[in-house]
Design an enzyme around this catalytic site. Structure first.
Site, PDB file in Angstrom:
ATOM      1  N   ASP A   1     -17.626   1.246  -3.272  1.00 45.86           N
ATOM      2  CA  ASP A   1     -16.769   0.200  -2.452  1.00 45.86           C
ATOM      3  C   ASP A   1     -17.446  -0.607  -1.313  1.00 45.86           C
ATOM      4  OD1 ASP A   1     -14.376  -1.508  -0.888  1.00 45.86           O
ATOM      5  OD2 ASP A   1     -14.238   0.418   0.227  1.00 45.86           O
TER       6      ASP A   1
ATOM      7  N   ASP B   1     -10.971  -6.626  -0.910  1.00 45.85           N
ATOM      8  CA  ASP B   1     -10.267  -5.266  -0.046  1.00 45.85           C
ATOM      9  C   ASP B   1      -9.356  -6.062   1.244  1.00 45.85           C
ATOM     10  OD1 ASP B   1     -10.508  -2.252  -0.193  1.00 45.85           O
ATOM     11  OD2 ASP B   1     -10.042  -2.964   1.725  1.00 45.85           O
TER      12      ASP B   1
ATOM     13  N   HIS C   1     -14.729   0.368   3.523  1.00 41.45           N
ATOM     14  CA  HIS C   1     -14.741   1.515   3.647  1.00 41.45           C
ATOM     15  C   HIS C   1     -15.595   2.318   4.145  1.00 41.45           C
ATOM     16  CE1 HIS C   1      -9.849   0.391   4.299  1.00 41.45           C
ATOM     17  NE2 HIS C   1     -10.377  -0.264   3.308  1.00 41.45           N
TER      18      HIS C   1
ATOM     19  N   CYS D   1      -7.508   2.239   1.159  1.00 37.87           N
ATOM     20  CA  CYS D   1      -8.604   1.357   1.153  1.00 37.87           C
ATOM     21  C   CYS D   1      -8.261   1.140  -0.247  1.00 37.87           C
ATOM     22  CB  CYS D   1      -9.832   2.561   0.263  1.00 37.87           C
ATOM     23  SG  CYS D   1     -11.366   1.815  -0.948  1.00 37.87           S
TER      24      CYS D   1
ATOM     25  N   SER E   1       1.048  -1.653   0.019  1.00 39.93           N
ATOM     26  CA  SER E   1       0.013  -0.154  -0.246  1.00 39.93           C
ATOM     27  C   SER E   1       0.259   0.898   0.446  1.00 39.93           C
ATOM     28  CB  SER E   1      -1.067   0.088   1.311  1.00 39.93           C
ATOM     29  OG  SER E   1      -2.026  -0.701   1.323  1.00 39.93           O
TER      30      SER E   1
END
Lengths: 381, 623
Positions: B351, B366, B372, B386, B327
């Site tokens: 999402d 995810d 999220h 995310c 990330s």
């Protein structure tokens, strides 16, 4: 067993001097030349024993090379000059092809590419070129009226230039110079005009600067600069020349005695077995030894010139003359470079320096001379 | 009269010309022989005395004097590599009558290993005349005393005082400095034999190798006269060696120490860079080793132990470790989205907790089940890390744009750092896939690159460099350890500048990175406590797909080594960044809570440590 005993056992062997001639003639050997060459080999082995710190292994190995080379010489002597002449054009073309092959498939070391590897057997075509060059030139001029006309002279320069260039770019400056010289000697002996010689000398002088700038490698330039001022690089390139001059000079007239040269035995002298072996001889046997060696070389060269002069046709004359003059160049360049007269260009002292390849080439050249001699005597009888 | 000219050959005339030419040649041969004879006469008769003396003086030889190796300092002038005296037992072959006997006598008072003797014989073969060949290094006080007592029994054997390299900080700088060691046969062929004639050591790895030419210096020499026993009587002339250049690094020993301690016994890497100069403030790879062991020739046992250690202490993770950026790549991909106009800061993406390619059924999940929120924007996506947002963003950007944008942050190429053995990581592209895997690129692979997984690999150094590109708002600089040679500053080259970035895009992403630490839902909010400067960062947790290095591990260890790598990148202060940090902790699992605190400690040490006032480093300015 002396020669006489041997002769008496030969069928049809005559008596005394005449029969001796008959034998050497039948074997196509020039006895005086053979004796002189063997003496020289003996000198080589003696000095090598000292230079290699009394290593009999090194001496035996060199003696083995020498035997092979002597056999080679005797074999070459069996080839009649007219046969040699007939095969010359083919030999020249073959040699050029091999030199080109070196450029593409050659193997080598230290940045130079000089060897062809044929099934594990390594072979240096530039050595072949040393013999083929004078043959090609002698062949060319023997088929044209002499002295050569301008047209023939210029053509012959091309014949010289091709292998010279190919060897020079390997790079092997020393050998390429020797090859070019062996060709130029033929041209000279063939009677090329003085105008041409002067013009050639002038253009070489004119080409010197561009050569220096563009053709020579850094290390070659360095060697020439070092010659001019060896003190400039005491630990590096100048080391060899300083040490070899010291070895020679400290030998004096009488020398320090065999196996007592301090320069060579304390490892100050680099390459003491190969190109610099004359420094060992000069240190241990003094000027006396150097003069005796030169006398030996002088006798060989004198005998060689005499043989060349007696040759029955222009091919033999030109070829023989070139071979013997090139031999002298070896001696002169080597003794000159070791004593600091000339730049260091990897030329061995003929038949004395350790090493097998140049030995074979040199003695093969003498084989040709012997063949020319045998041919001439046939005519005389 | 054309007819006679047609005649093929005039044999008589040819013979005559030939004889003339041969006589002339003979004359020249005589002349040249005369020159050779006079040359040898000159040398051997006229100048005999000169050369005789010179030959005698050869017992008086040119002794090379090794130059002092340049010192290495950190940015505050602290010594990282110095030279300390060491005593070596040496033998001058020329002065020894019977070598075997001499070695036997020496063994009576100094212990010699088989390796010592083998090395000695090797050295013997490639020395200059009268050069002392080392027989045993690092004599103890007692050995020196015993040699002194016995010296009369072994002429030609001496104790030489030499300076050898020493690394006072030991393990702390091993990976970055590298070490020197005895010159190997292969190196012997490569180096200038004259300049190294007095030198026994050469840089083997790391900075010591990279700056070998700078550090080594130039050999000097001494002409010394000796008596028959080899004792030096007087110095005839000498030429001082030129010592190697001393160099100052951007490294900060304090920060390096803090970073190392923060990593503790974990396997990992920390790199800190000053984004303004590209100067590397800290470069740590743990575990480490003691470079001093290598200087004097490491023993086989010690070396095997280092090599066989499953934690790979010899492995420089900073330059050679290649990890998925995970990330930590998200701010860069966010910028890419803004740069290419694929998203704006207000673009919101649905999402549901997973993403599917149009027409595909595979669900890319995810990390957080359920997602999220209904929709997320770029800020949410960076702050909460995310995945779904970046799946979709990557899909829209496509691998070609991701690849070329990644390159501008220094990913997938060596950074050009002044050190050895740097690896290039991997910023995958269609061409790469075709060449290396023999197949074309699949859209699903782009999705993985979107969250810094899949084929993508970065070194910790690249991670720090790309972070400092963000910190400096687009300047890609080759990271530099070297700050100055002597007093002359060295500037890091600017490798590229990202231009035409939409107004406010940098600040948008950097604000989000700030909220990673200070936002209520930030993944590294744990770091926000008592923060005395503004800080922007990003966490990452990289899946361990395969075991690095293909080492064999036992089952328990394997479990440990299957755990995720923890990553964290950050820079501070946000407005005018002075430091950018990347932390990778192998199998550390949690970027925020495990890697983050390490970075925080490093930045605290650099920005807040008031113990030693930071002198202005010349050479840090951009101009």
């Amino acid at each position: 067993m002396n020669n006489g005993d041997f002769v008496r056992q030969m069928p049809g062997g005559g008596q005394g001097i005449r029969s001796d001639r008959g034998l050497s003639q039948r074997l196509r050997i020039d006895i005086p030349m053979l004796v002189l060459l063997l003496m020289l080999c003996g000198v080589g082995l003696t000095v090598l024993y000292s230079a290699s710190d009394s290593s009999s292994a090194a001496v035996l190995r060199q003696a083995r090379y020498m035997s092979v080379a002597v056999v080679m010489m005797l074999l070459v002597a069996q080839v009649r000059p007219d046969v040699l002449q007939r095969w010359t054009p083919l030999a020249y073309v073959g040699c050029v092809v091999l030199l080109i092959a070196v450029a593409f498939f050659g193997v080598g070391a230290k940045g130079a590419q000089r060897w062809l590897s044929l099934g594990g057997f390594r072979f240096q075509p530039s050595e072949l070129a040393k013999l083929v060059m004078p043959m090609a030139m002698a062949w060319y001029f023997s088929s044209h009226p002499l002295p050569p006309r301008w047209r023939h002279t210029l053509t012959s320069l091309v014949v010289i230039a091709i292998p010279t260039f190919l060897v020079a770019r390997q790079p092997d400056l020393g050998t390429s110079i020797l090859i070019a010289m062996s060709g130029l000697f033929v041209l000279f002996l063939a009677g090329v005009s003085w105008t041409f010689i002067l013009a050639g000398a002038a253009s070489i002088l004119a080409a010197a600067w561009p050569m220096w700038q563009f053709v020579l490698h850094d290390y070659q330039r360095q060697r020439i600069l070092t010659l001019l001022n060896p003190e400039s690089d005491k630990l590096g390139a100048g080391w060899n020349i300083i040490q070899s001059k010291t070895a020679i000079g400290s030998g004096g007239f009488d020398g320090k005695g065999w196996l007592h040269g301090t320069q060579s035995h304390l490892d100050f002298l680099p390459e003491s077995h190969t190109d610099f072996i004359i420094a060992v001889l000069a240190e241990e046997f003094g000027l006396r030894g150097v003069l005796l060696l030169l006398l030996l070389y002088g006798l060989i060269i004198g005998r060689g010139m005499w043989i060349a002069a007696q040759a029955k046709n222009s091919f033999g004359r030109l070829l023989g003359g070139s071979i013997i003059l090139t031999f002298f160049v070896y001696v002169f360049v080597n003794m000159g470079m070791v004593s600091g007269l000339l730049p260091v260009v990897g030329v061995p002292l003929p038949l004395v320096s350790q090493g097998g390849t140049s030995l074979v080439t040199l003695l093969a050249g003498f084989g040709i001379l012997m063949s020319i001699r045998a041919d001439e005597r046939l005519v005389h009888q | 009269m054309p007819k006679p000219r047609q005649q093929l050959k005039n044999t008589q005339r040819e013979r005559l010309i030939y004889r003339h030419r041969l006589m002339l040649s003979l004359l020249i041969v005589f002349l040249l022989t005369g020159i050779v004879v006079s040359r040898y006469t000159l040398l051997q008769i006229v100048d005999y005395e000169i050369y005789k003396t010179q030959s005698d003086r050869n017992r008086i030889q040119l002794l090379p004097i090794a130059p002092k190796r340049g010192l290495i300092f950190d940015r505050n002038g602290e010594l990282l590599a110095e030279n300390i005296p060491s005593y070596t037992l040496t033998v001058v072959r020329e002065r020894v009558d019977d070598l075997d006997q001499t070695l036997a006598i020496i063994q009576e008072f100094v212990e010699l290993s088989e390796e010592d003797i083998a090395q000695f014989y090797k050295g013997l073969r490639r020395r200059r005349p009268y050069q002392a060949v080392p027989l045993k290094f690092r004599l103890s006080e007692e050995e020196i005393a015993r040699v002194a007592v016995n010296r009369h029994r072994v002429p030609g054997v001496e104790v030489d005082a030499q300076l050898v390299r020493s690394y006072p900080h030991g393990e702390l700088f091993a990976h970055v400095l590298g070490y020197v060691g005895k010159i190997s046969e292969r190196e012997q062929e490569r180096i200038d034999p004259v300049n190294y004639s007095g030198t026994h050591y050469i840089g083997k790895i790391g900075l010591e190798k990279y700056y070998e030419d700078l550090l080594h210096g130039t050999v000097g020499y001494q002409n010394v006269e000796t008596n028959a026993h080899g004792r030096i009587l007087r110095v005839l002339d000498s030429h001082d060696p030129i010592p190697g250049g001393s160099i100052r690094l951007h490294l900060d020993a304090q920060v390096q120490k803090v970073a190392t301690e923060a990593l503790g016994d974990k396997r990992g890497a920390v790199v800190a860079i000053d984004p303004r100069s590209g100067g590397i403030i800290a470069m740590v790879s743990t575990p480490s080793y003691d470079p001093n062991l290598f200087v004097s020739g490491i023993s086989g046992t010690d070396y095997r132990a280092l090599q066989e250690d499953p934690d790979l202490p010899l492995y420089n993770r900073v330059l050679q470790g290649q990890y998925p950026p995970a990330s930590t790549i998200k701010p860069i991909w966010g910028l890419a989205g803004l740069y290419y106009g694929v998203v704006t800061p207000s673009t919101r993406i649905a999402d549901p907790g997973w993403f599917s390619l149009p027409g595909g059924s595979h669900r890319y999940r995810d990390w957080k089940r359920g997602g999220h929120g209904l929709t997320v924007d770029l800020d949410d996506a960076i702050v909460q890390s995310c995945d779904v947002y970046f799946y979709e963003l990557a899909y829209k950007l496509g691998i070609d744009r991701l690849h070329s944008f990644g390159l501008r942050f220094g990913l997938g190429a060596t950074t050009g750092v002044d050190n050895t053995n740097e690896r290039r990581g991997l910023m995958p592209s269609r061409e790469w896939k075709q060449e290396n895997r023999g197949t074309h690129w699949y859209p699903g692979e782009t999705i993985n690159v979107g969250i810094g997984q899949g084929f993508m690999l970065v070194t910790p150094l690249q991670l720090a460099v790309s972070t400092s590109v963000i910190a400096s708002r687009g300047e890609l600089r080759a990271p530099r350890l070297l700050a100055a040679v002597g007093d002359s500053p060295v500037h890091a080259p600017l490798m590229g500048q990202l231009e035409d970035v939409p107004e406010g895009a940098w600040e948008t992403v950097i604000r989000s990175m700030e909220r990673v630490i200070q936002g209520a839902r930030g993944t590294a909010r744990i770091l926000g406590k008592d923060l005395k400067y503004s800080l922007a960062g990003k966490t990452g947790t990289a899946q361990v797909v395969s075991i690095a290095q293909g080492e064999k591990y036992d089952a328990e260890a394997l479990e440990l080594r299957k755990r995720d790598h923890a990553l964290f990148v950050a820079f501070a202060p946000v407005e005018n960044p002075e430091i950018a940090v990347a932390v990778v902790i192998e199998n550390g699992e949690h970027g925020g809570s495990v890697a983050g605190p390490v970075a925080r400690k490093v930045m605290d040490a650099f920005l807040l440590d008031t113990l030693a006032p930071m002198p202005e480093i010349s050479g840090v300015s951009d101009e």
